[in-house]
Design an enzyme around this catalytic site. Structure first.
Site, PDB file in Angstrom:
ATOM      1  N   LYS A   1      -3.647  -8.728  -8.503  1.00  0.00           N
ATOM      2  CA  LYS A   1      -4.947  -9.265  -8.078  1.00  0.00           C
ATOM      3  C   LYS A   1      -6.099  -8.290  -8.386  1.00  0.00           C
ATOM      4  CE  LYS A   1      -5.354  -7.685  -3.414  1.00  0.00           C
ATOM      5  NZ  LYS A   1      -5.327  -7.750  -2.020  1.00  0.00           N
TER       6      LYS A   1
ATOM      7  N   LYS B   1       0.840  -1.200   0.000  1.00  0.00           N
ATOM      8  CA  LYS B   1       0.000   0.000   0.000  1.00  0.00           C
ATOM      9  C   LYS B   1       0.877   1.253   0.000  1.00  0.00           C
ATOM     10  CE  LYS B   1      -4.088  -2.088   2.138  1.00  0.00           C
ATOM     11  NZ  LYS B   1      -4.769  -2.356   3.405  1.00  0.00           N
TER      12      LYS B   1
ATOM     13  N   LYS C   1     -10.454  -3.582  -5.360  1.00  0.00           N
ATOM     14  CA  LYS C   1     -11.396  -2.463  -5.319  1.00  0.00           C
ATOM     15  C   LYS C   1     -10.697  -1.146  -5.587  1.00  0.00           C
ATOM     16  CE  LYS C   1     -12.840  -3.708  -1.138  1.00  0.00           C
ATOM     17  NZ  LYS C   1     -13.623  -4.207   0.002  1.00  0.00           N
TER      18      LYS C   1
END
Ligand code: TYM
Length: 333
Positions: free
Chosen positions: A198, A117, A201
């Protein structure tokens, strides 16, 4: 003597529309476990976790409700499952603090999701860093035995197990050691636009994912434009054909057919024919969800969440008192 029921706990972040990767990796199991008499099931919209990435508060409020609505549309039934919003049960944050005092920073430094992240540009904060501690608190708060999640949560689950054992050794045998429940196929559904990362969202490209509320036409378009390769044979080869391999896994998990039988049927028929079949399988799988979604109204969802929060607080408080007693924060007589 009847055997005691096991407790299932899982959560979803209201950070964006729920997608088909999460469906195959986790949410499908949520519904199956709810229907199994051997389990008490608890599902949580983890809004405190969602605050660890930048967000707009107005949009966020709506997202929280929409996420709960989608969980209900998937078949979670408030009469069979406990469904609530994490922020409405303050014991989560209290337990996270206590578990934080047992978490070595060296362990948090190794968390791959945190590193990913930050690499993607999400500002590093104490909240983002301690995300896995709050997740461990979620799971341990209700003494969960089983946690249905996708493959990307494996490391977080491992840490939750370590923290449970650490607490039990240091203070008292309070927590069961939770087991992850990760499906054998489709535990990590890949992006349609970039099959080496992957489905997620947070990807700014909406074509990377099928959202659970996409219309049949949008689903068909997204599958049609899914990235593949130039050798038009439908066969599983993750190295040289990651796009087709991903579609084969999605198709296999959706229909219950083996990858071999799908490769036999679609092998040389061209990608167009195969993609059409994948799209139709997903459209059929999501048809009942779309219907249910249309039937649900916001007031009913809000009522379910209020009742859920009340029940969750009552049960959490009972469990949490044991924790307070064990660590020396019990009632002062
Ligand atoms: P979240 O909201 O990101 O994802 C919800 C669930 O969907 C799974 N998932 C996937 N599975 C397969 N392929 C994919 N591409 C894919 N993308 C998402 C996730 O593994 C997850 O099970 N940290 C959790 C939220 C959480 C939680 C918890 C989960 C907070 N506390 C306690 C279980 C127990 C998460 O990121 O969810």
């Amino acid at each position: 003597m009847t055997e005691q029921k096991k407790t299932v706990f899982s959560g979803v972040q209201p950070t964006g529309a729920m997608h088909y990767g999460g469906y195959l990796g986790a949410f499908r199991n949520w519904v199956a476990l709810q229907e199994d008499d051997a389990y008490d099931v608890i599902y949580c919209i983890v809004d405190l976790h969602a605050m660890t990435v930048p967000y707009d508060p107005h949009e966020f409020s709506r997202r929280r409700l929409e996420t709960a609505k989608m969980v209900l549309a998937l078949g979670i039934d408030a009469d069979k499952s406990l469904l609530y919003m994490q922020s409405q049960v303050p014991q989560h944050a209290e337990l996270a603090w206590i578990l934080g005092t047992l978490t070595p920073t060296g362990v948090l430094n190794r968390m791959t999701q945190y590193k990913d992240k930050v690499e993607k540009g999400i500002p590093s904060s104490l909240g983002l860093y301690s995300y896995p501690v709050l997740m461990a608190a979620d799971i341990l708060l209700f003494h969960a035995d089983l946690v249905p999640v996708g493959d990307d949560q494996k490391q977080h689950l491992e840490m939750s197990r370590d923290l449970a054992a650490r607490f039990n050794n240091r203070f008292a045998e309070v927590f069961p050691i939770p087991e992850p429940l990760i499906p054998e196929t489709s535990a990590r559904v890949m992006s349609l636009a970039d099959p080496t990362s992957k489905m997620s969202k947070s990807d700014p490209n909406p074509k990377n994912r099928i959202n659970l509320d996409d219309t049949p036409d949008v689903i068909r378009k997204k599958i049609k434009s899914a990235v593949t390769d130039s050798d038009p044979v439908v066969r599983y080869d993750i190295e040289t054909k990651p796009g087709i391999s991903n579609l084969l896994e999605i198709m296999s998990a959706t229909t219950g057919r083996s990858i071999e039988s799908l490769s036999d049927e679609f092998g040389t028929g061209g990608y167009g024919r195969f993609k059409e079949a994948v799209a139709e399988a997903i459209v059929a799988e999501l048809a009942p969800v779309r219907m249910k979604l249309e039937d649900l109204d916001d007031a009913e969802v809000a009522r379910i969440l209020q009742k859920g929060a009340l029940d969750a607080r009552t049960s959490a408080e009972r469990f949490q008192q044991q924790v307070r007693d064990a660590v020396g924060l019990g009632r002062i007589e």
